[in-house]
Design an enzyme around this catalytic site. Structure first.
Site, PDB file in Angstrom:
ATOM      1  CG  LEU A 103     -23.718 -26.655   2.266  1.00  0.00           C
ATOM      2  CD1 LEU A 103     -23.533 -25.900   0.957  1.00  0.00           C
ATOM      3  CD2 LEU A 103     -24.632 -27.859   2.058  1.00  0.00           C
ATOM      4  CB  SER A 112      -0.969   0.004   1.183  1.00  0.00           C
ATOM      5  OG  SER A 112      -1.941  -0.996   0.986  1.00  0.00           O
ATOM      6  CB  THR A 136      -4.313  -5.264   5.799  1.00  0.00           C
ATOM      7  OG1 THR A 136      -4.354  -6.486   5.082  1.00  0.00           O
ATOM      8  CG2 THR A 136      -2.991  -5.128   6.539  1.00  0.00           C
ATOM      9  CG  ASN A 138     -16.807 -22.519   2.260  1.00  0.00           C
ATOM     10  OD1 ASN A 138     -15.691 -22.241   1.809  1.00  0.00           O
ATOM     11  ND2 ASN A 138     -17.062 -22.538   3.559  1.00  0.00           N
ATOM     12  CE  LYS A 148      -8.856  -6.239   4.846  1.00  0.00           C
ATOM     13  NZ  LYS A 148      -9.037  -6.752   3.480  1.00  0.00           N
ATOM     14  N   GLY A 152      -4.594 -11.420  -8.215  1.00  0.00           N
ATOM     15  CA  GLY A 152      -5.328 -10.333  -7.573  1.00  0.00           C
ATOM     16  C   GLY A 152      -4.608  -9.001  -7.471  1.00  0.00           C
ATOM     17  CG  MET A 164     -10.197 -12.484  -4.592  1.00  0.00           C
ATOM     18  SD  MET A 164     -11.074 -12.050  -3.085  1.00  0.00           S
ATOM     19  CE  MET A 164     -12.734 -12.034  -3.705  1.00  0.00           C
TER      20      MET A 164
END
Ligand code: ATR
Length: 262
Positions: free
Chosen positions: A153, A17, A62, A150, A66, A236, A214
């Site tokens: 589930l 960043s 981060t 996933n 979060k 990502g 990602m």
């Protein structure tokens, strides 16, 4: 006066960043300093308060803070409320404001590739915080259907239950990762498998036309499989730049162009 910004996390050394925000600032002619802050795992709140007490202008948040940032805010944007996580903080009229720019970062990155999200069917792998954060912006970009697959589930089902009213215009479904089948315009890997170096096996009968990982800067079995199938794919990094662009724009009122920083 030089505006002070920071990214806060634990660990933080890996963060890109500061270099991104300094590059945006150089291009936009904004005078700022952006540093990394390593907060103790039990010291997030006091570190944030100290930063803003010393006239800090804004912070990115981060892993693993979060959700704590979300809980700390006085004012939240709609997308942060839905994500239940905040990655961008600033002080306004004495109140701590929070937004989540991760999902819009993903949308910006996908659109910059000229991959159309309008009326698309998207399969998202994983049902953790990374998935939660991107659903609403994907829906706003015109997605028709989102299927969340996933390993566990019940976690995907819970996510669908939590989000379905907020995104009523889009069909949301949960399935088990090992029962994956069907055809999708996009598959997005939002599991943490690549981060921990674990393989993710996509079934042969799963058909997809674009693949978005990602994670970035790590080997990804997901991307390898997309490449073997000759499906357009990317890691990502664009999403990382995209979320930083959104934060920079909130703080400084200038929106950098993604293509200038890839
Ligand atoms: P994040 O905030 O990054 O989303 P998280 O909340 O810990 O992190 O969620 C990680 C996600 O990756 C979960 O969906 C997890 O699946 P489970 O809910 O079944 O644990 C998924 N995940 C992690 N490693 C995986 C692997 N090797 N294969 C498949 N899914 C995996």
């Amino acid at each position: 006066m030089t505006k002070q910004f920071a990214v806060i996390g634990n660990p933080i050394e890996q963060s890109r960043s500061p270099e991104l925000h300094h590059a945006f600032a150089a291009k936009a002619g904004v005078d700022l300093n952006y540093k990394k802050i390593l907060a103790p795992l039990d010291g997030f709140e006091s570190t944030v308060k100290d930063f803003f007490a010393q006239n800090g202008a804004g912070m990115n948040v981060t892993v693993p803070f979060k959700e704590q940032a979300f809980a700390l805010c006085d004012q939240l944007t709609e997308r942060a409320k839905i994500a239940k996580a905040v990655n961008t903080l600033w002080m306004q009229d004495g109140k701590l404001h929070g937004d989540n720019t991760d999902g819009q970062g993903l949308v910006t990155a996908i659109q910059a590739l000229n991959w159309s999200l309008e009326n698309s069917r998207i399969l998202i792998l994983g049902a953790g915080g990374a998935t939660r954060g991107v659903i609403y912006p994907l829906v706003q970009a015109g997605t028709k259907q989102i299927v969340i697959a996933n390993r566990t589930l019940t976690r995907a089902e819970q996510l669908v239950e939590d989000l379905k009213d907020a995104v009523a215009q889009t069909e949301l479904k949960a399935i088990r990762l090992d029962e994956l089948t069907g055809e999708f315009d996009f598959v997005i890997n939002a599991t943490s498998a690549s981060l921990s170096g674990e393989a993710l096996q996509l079934p042969e009968n799963l058909i997809f036309h674009h693949a978005y990982e990602m994670a970035y800067g790590k080997p990804s079995s997901f991307l390898e499989q997309a490449q073997e199938r000759q499906v357009p794919s990317t890691d990502g990094f664009g999403m990382l730049v995209g979320q930083a662009i959104e934060a920079f724009s909130i703080w400084n009122g200038v929106k950098p162009e993604l293509k200038d920083f890839l």
